[in-house]
Each structure stands twice: as C-alpha cells, then as structure tokens.
Design a protein around this motif. Structure first.
Motif, mmCIF file in Angstrom:
data_model
loop_
_atom_site.group_PDB
_atom_site.id
_atom_site.type_symbol
_atom_site.label_atom_id
_atom_site.label_comp_id
_atom_site.label_asym_id
_atom_site.label_seq_id
_atom_site.Cartn_x
_atom_site.Cartn_y
_atom_site.Cartn_z
ATOM 1 N N ASP A 63 -1.876 -6.397 -9.666
ATOM 2 C CA ASP A 63 -1.170 -5.271 -8.776
ATOM 3 C C ASP A 63 0.022 -4.462 -9.270
ATOM 4 O O ASP A 63 1.168 -5.236 -10.239
ATOM 5 N N ILE A 69 -4.716 -10.231 -9.520
ATOM 6 C CA ILE A 69 -5.564 -9.867 -9.036
ATOM 7 C C ILE A 69 -7.264 -10.170 -9.664
ATOM 8 O O ILE A 69 -8.583 -10.193 -8.895
ATOM 9 N N ASN A 292 -10.803 -5.055 -4.090
ATOM 10 C CA ASN A 292 -10.048 -4.713 -5.565
ATOM 11 C C ASN A 292 -11.047 -4.293 -6.976
ATOM 12 O O ASN A 292 -9.459 -3.897 -7.909
ATOM 13 N N GLN A 326 -1.350 -2.344 -3.081
ATOM 14 C CA GLN A 326 -2.279 -3.185 -2.581
ATOM 15 C C GLN A 326 -2.255 -2.840 -1.136
ATOM 16 O O GLN A 326 -3.210 -2.362 -0.501
ATOM 17 N N ASN A 329 -4.492 0.723 -1.244
ATOM 18 C CA ASN A 329 -6.134 -0.021 -1.100
ATOM 19 C C ASN A 329 -7.253 -0.468 -0.800
ATOM 20 O O ASN A 329 -7.693 -0.850 -0.521
ATOM 21 N N HIS A 330 -5.968 -1.456 0.380
ATOM 22 C CA HIS A 330 -6.617 -1.925 1.315
ATOM 23 C C HIS A 330 -6.747 -1.241 2.462
ATOM 24 O O HIS A 330 -7.974 -0.933 3.041
#
Length: 719
Positions: A63, A69, A292, A326, A329-330
């Motif tokens: 990331d 990842i 991911n 991260q 994206n989460h």
C-alpha cells in the motif's frame, strides 16, 4: 547378457570418458576444427545464459505506506545468503548428493568412472553428476528454460553431447565461483516441489521457519527431496519422504557430519511439516484478500498496459509501492457493502476514489460490495468491477458533464445562463426515436424524449440549476448546439479514455471483423457524426453506453485539477530486485480544458448536494463541505451513478447489474437493493444507492481534514 556385450559396453564407456576428458580439456590444449568451435560456442552460450538470466523472484505489492498487500510470482523463491543457511542444510545436501564436493573441480572423474562401470556391468544405477553439474542443469531447467519444455528436455537428456557441455560449464564455473558460492546458488535455484524453489522458500513453506534455523532432520528431509521432488513430497508421499530423510541422515553419519546416535534419534521423529500442505502466499491478486484485491488487479492491469509483460511482472522480484490508502480503501469497502449486500445476485456497487493534482492523479481506493476472489457463491469475483469498463448499461445523466463542458468551451452558454428545459422535446438534428416520435423521413423518426416526472421542471432554468436537477431535454438541446463530435471528444479529454476506445455494446475491444457497427466501432466513433448516424446519437448525454467507474472518478479529478488530465495511476514507485528504481511508461498529463472552464464547471456542479438530486443523501450524513456532484440514472433504473469531488479527493460510485444487464434495480434502502426479475423497471436513482455510498465513505475519510472552498468561476464561462 553375453560377456562380449558387457565388454563392448565397457569399451564404449571408456571411449565416452575419453571424449569427456578431451572436451573438458579443449580450452587448455587449443584443439581446432569446425565441430569443436561450434561446441565451444554452445558452451559459451550456455555460460552466458547462466550469467545473464536471473532466477525468477517474487514481486511484492504494497500500500502507500509500504505494507505488503499481495505477492505475484511464477516460482515462489526467497533469496537466501550463505550465512542465512544452516550448516546442517549444507552438509545434508553434500552428504547425499556429492560427498566429494570439496575435493573435485566441477567434475568428479573418480565418481564418473565408478558410476559408468557400475551401470555398464548391471550393478546399481548410479549418478555421477556433481553438485556443480546439478546446479548447471537445475539452472537451465528452472530458470533459463522454465517456460520451454523442449529446452528443459534437452537440459536433462542422457546424451554424450549434453554431458560434455554440462561438464565443461561446471569446470568453468569452478574457476569463477568458490565452493560456498556454488552451494549457496544451488540451494537458491533447486525445486522443492509445488512451485517452491530454494531453501529459503522451502524452510518457510514446509516448517514455518527460516533457513538458518532448520534442524538436522528438517534439513535432511529437504536435502533428500532435490533428487526427485514430486516423489518425495512429504504431503503426498510421507512414507517415501521419511525413508529418504533417513537415508540422508545415514549419509551424514558416513560423511562424519553426524553421530550415529543422533541420527537414530532423528529417525524416530515425525516429518514435522506444516499440516495440509505448504504454507505459501497466493501467487496472484487473490492474495490481496477480498478488500484489497480490486486495487491489486488494477495495479497489474495498469502495468501490463504501460509496458511491462506478465512474465516480467511475475518473475522480476519488484517491489511495487502503490498509491492505495488503506483507510480510504477500507471505508470505501464498508460503505459499498452497507448499501448492497455482497451476495446479492446481479447487483454490483462500486466506489473509486482519485486524488486530484496537476502533475499526478493518484488512485487511493477501488472498492465494491462484492469481495475479490474466485468463489461466486460467497459473493466473490475476480472481474475488475471498479476500474474496468464493466457497467455496460451506462452511468446515466452524469454524462451531461461532457455536454456542458463542450457547450461552455464553444461559449454556447454559461453556467449562470438560462437554457431551455421543456418537459418534452423532439430533436430536428438527431434521429432514431421510436414510432411515437415524429417521422422526419421515410422509415426514420426524430429523436424525442421527455424529462422524468410530470413536474419540477419549468420551460427554462439556469445551467447550474439544470446540472443539479438534471432535465434531459435541456442537455439534448445543448448537444445540438455543441455538436456530437465535440461532446464525445470532451468525454475522452476529461478522462473517459478507455471507455471511449471500447465498443458501445459490451465495453470490450473493438472487433473490426464484426458486421455490426456497435461492435466494430469505438464509442468515440459510434456516437459521433458519421458513426451510427449522420449527425451522431443524441442519447450519449443520457449515459447509455458502457462505462468505467474509475474513469468517471478521474473526470471529477480533472475538473478539480484546473482542467489537467493525468492518467489515474495506482503506482507510487517501483524498485528492481537490487533496490534501484524502475521507470514506468505512464502517459503524460495534459491540459484537457482551460483552467477557467474547469473552475466554472466546478461552480456549475456545486449545487447537487444542497438543491439537487443528492440532497437527501448529503443531509442524512450532515454533509457541509463545498463539493461538486452529478447523479445519473439509466433507462429502467438498470444502473445509476454519482460523480463527486471535494478539492482533496474525487470519486464516482456506480450500482449496476453485472451478470444480466437487462432490467431494473430496486432500492429498498441501505442493505436492501436487488435486481428486478426479467426486464421490469426499478426505482433506482443516482441520488440513492450511489450517492449514499459516496457520502458514507467520504464522511469518514475526510473527518478531520481541512474544509477547502471550490475555485471561483471564470467570467468568460458564466453567461
């Protein structure tokens, strides 16, 4: 067998030995001749291949903070230095494969003659290859010819010529590498079954340890495997593997590297491998996990499109630091899943986020309600839903952005200017309407349409208000004024590059051999004048064709970057296996439209959250930041989109039917979205699921970030 047969065989082997000796001594005695020269060239070529073809290594994707990842590889190999390999491993290998390793100079003539005599007289079949020779053979099989079955066969064929070349290269290697270097190199190249190569990877996958911590019985098991990895696989053939391990322990005793009492004790131990098979990471983007994986897939697709080959990507041992945030994206994944359940049949909900900028447009999130993975029953897919041209039914009225920008560029209107927005309209320019539309020529009907609903739209309104409330008729009239060529070109310039290059039927590659224009033309050509019709297709502004959600997000990023288009890049940096930087062939940024036009577009799109179609979704989360936005909904409510941005982050959310595009979507509120049966209409709109997805994620992502105003409009594009 008759004694004469044995004698002739023995004489033949003596002759072979003589040939080998002569061949090996060739560089010293300077023998000449065409055949010898060719043989020498072959050996030199083989030596060059050993030196110039590096072993495949694992590529690591991280990331933006550098946390791994995913891994991409063809051969799972962990490079291991000599001081990182336990001496027990080295002595186990030497004891079982080449006891005289430290005495010979690449070829063990004593062992060669002994093996030749034993094999020729009907005794036990013996090998005579030294570890140096085995290294040559394994390097050719596992590295140089790893994808060449013919080359692999030649590298291990039982022939005089092959043995001669192998022996000469082995002697040559021993003049350039010391014994420890050869042994270490061998242990980094050899296979341990199941695409596991090298002792570093074997220690990790077999025992969850490192090569420097291997115990004697663990080392003995691995050393025994190199002779025939599939046969001695400890999971498939535990009894054979145990017998082979114990044989290695005995050889270590004979070589005085292990006490007999210790060997007997080790023989009683279980194999001790990890249960269920080797513990190794996934070899592709499935290893990035359900959250991911979509970003990883885009990284791979992006690099393959920009100059790298798949073989290079999967064997080059690169470290690829991506632009993926991260947290962003989460939050994008959470919001997409809150709106549409991951196992909901035939409904995909995606969110793409891009950071604006005048020198880079970095992708920070690619998420979907579905998980990334191979199990469809669990709501998984490996199709690149957020980034690819995957929504085949389109993004609806969000395409009115392109019509607006084209009209502004030609000064046909301004963001505060009044435009016509009648409830219904029949175009005198575009054709292709149904039988209920006016007949403009024999068999040809005008393109006619109406605004959604029976009220809420007057005969005219400002362009800014029209962008917020989205009357269809007003933008078809603007299309007539700007011309379809200018509108479709604007879509490409602002960011729809792959989308406009795809065919308008399914978003795939253009097929020039197909007789149907919808397949043999790009969208750029199909909707423009001279494509599907003389004047172009007026339906383009209503977003009826395949669309990439990521490219829509990048359109918003272009607007928020003062009109500068940059490719939506997922790459922060790529380093080679030696740590040096690797240059990626990325497209250069472009000033797609004048900065004043882009800033005026931002002001024109600034009312959607307060006066327009996303007002309810914005109010539900207490949104109070300046932003731009544009919703879109297609025919039958089969798909819907929301394009939006704040100065720091742009994005696009889309909900659509990925498996069967015909029909509508039913919005019953967060977590209660479904596809209609057959071709029935739905009730989905861009201000519902898509807007809720965007606001849900952005509220969390932007928490604590400064509130930045939109840029002011340019008077040249106001009226």
């Amino acid at each position: 067998m008759r004694k004469t047969d044995g004698l002739f065989k023995l004489l033949g082997l003596c002759l072979l030995a003589g040939i080998l000796v002569a061949g090996v001594l060739f560089p010293i005695v300077g023998a000449a001749g065409v055949a010898s020269n060719k043989a020498s060239e072959t050996v030199d070529s083989m030596s060059a291949e050993l030196a110039n073809v590096p072993p495949p290594l694992v590529t690591t994707i991280t990331d933006s903070a550098g946390s791994p990842i995913a891994t991409l590889y063809d051969q799972y190999r962990i490079p291991t230095a000599s001081d990182q390999i336990n001496d027990a491993m080295k002595w186990a290998l030497v004891s079982v494969e080449d006891r005289r390793f430290y005495d010979h100079h690449g070829v063990d003539w004593k062992g060669t003659f002994r093996a030749a005599l034993s094999n020729s007289t009907g005794g036990d079949t013996q090998g005579a290859s030294t570890l140096t020779q085995q290294y040559v053979k394994n390097y050719l099989i596992n590295v140089v010819y790893r994808d060449d079955e013919v080359g692999q066969q030649k590298a291990q064929e039982q022939s005089v010529a092959r043995k001669l070349k192998e022996a000469r290269v082995a002697i040559q290697l021993e003049t350039q590498m010391n014994k420890d270097q050869i042994l270490t190199s061998y242990l980094n190249v050899v296979e341990f079954s199941r695409k596991i190569y090298g002792v570093g990877a074997a220690a990790q996958t077999y025992f969850n340890t490192t090569a420097d911590k291997l115990t004697v019985p663990q080392a003995a098991l691995l050393a025994g495997m190199v002779n025939n990895p599939p046969v001695y696989d400890p999971w498939s053939h535990p009894e054979r593997a145990t017998e082979r391990r114990n044989l290695v322990l005995d050889r270590m005793v004979e070589n005085q590297k292990l006490a007999k009492a210790d060997a007997d004790r080790f023989k009683a131990e279980p194999l001790g491998v990890v249960p269920g098979g080797p513990s190794k990471p996934a070899a592709n983007c499935t290893g990035a996990g359900p959250e991911n994986g979509f970003f990883c897939q885009y990284v791979q697709d992006y690099l393959l499109t920009n100059g790298m080959t798949k073989d290079d990507l999967y064997t080059g041992g690169y470290t690829i630091r991506t632009t993926m945030d991260q947290n962003a994206n989460h939050q994008a994944k959470i919001s997409a899943e809150q709106q549409v359940d991951k196992t909901q049949k035939n409904v995909a909900n995606t969110l793409s986020l891009v950071r604006p900028g005048k020198d880079r447009h970095e992708v920070v999130a690619l998420a979907a309600n579905r998980d990334y993975g191979p199990d469809a029953d669990k709501g998984q897919t490996t199709y690149a839903l957020p980034s690819d041209v995957s929504n085949v039914t389109g993004a609806g009225s969000s395409y009115k952005i392109f019509t607006t920008a084209a009209a502004l560029e030609q000064h046909k209107t301004g963001i505060y200017a009044t435009i016509q927005t009648p409830q219904s309209y029949s175009s005198n320019v575009f054709v292709g309407g149904g039988n209920n539309c006016p007949l403009v020529a024999r068999g040809t009907h005008a393109y006619c349409l109406s605004n959604y609903g029976e009220s809420g739209y007057g005969p005219s309104m400002s362009l800014q208000q029209a962008l917020a409330t989205s009357p269809n008729t007003g933008f078809v009239i603007l299309e007539e004024q700007a011309g379809m060529g200018a509108v479709t070109d604007m879509a490409r310039r602002l960011g729809m590059r792959n989308t406009m290059a795809s065919n308008p039927a399914n978003g795939g590659a253009v097929d020039p051999n197909n007789s149907q224009s919808i397949y043999n033309m790009s969208q750029q050509k199909y909707f423009a004048p001279g494509g599907a019709s003389q004047a172009g297709l007026g339906s383009f502004t209503l977003g009826v064709s395949p669309t990439s959600g990521l490219e829509l997000a990048n359109v918003a990023a272009t607007i928020m970057s003062g009109g500068v288009w940059c490719p939506p890049t997922p790459i922060a940096a790529v380093t080679n296996r030696d740590g040096s930087p690797k240059k990626i062939n990325e497209a250069a940024c472009e000033q797609a439209v004048p900065e004043g036009l882009a800033n005026s577009m931002a002001v024109g799109m600034s009312k959607d959250d307060t006066e327009g179609t996303s007002k309810a979704a914005a109010a539900a989360v207490g949104w109070n930041r300046p932003m731009i936005g544009k919703t879109g909904t297609t025919q039958n409510s089969g798909s819907a989109a929301f394009v939006a941005a704040v100065p720091q982050l742009a994005g696009a959310a889309m909900v659509f039917r990925p498996d069967n595009p015909f029909g509508g979507l039913i919005d019953g509120g967060p977590g209660n979205v479904s596809a209609t049966r057959g071709t029935a209409d739905g009730n989905m709109f861009g201000g519902k699921t898509p807007a809720r997805t965007w606001f849900g994620a952005m509220t969390q992502i932007m928490n604590g970030q400064p509130v930045i105003p939109l840029p002011p409009s340019d008077p040249a594009y106001e009226h």
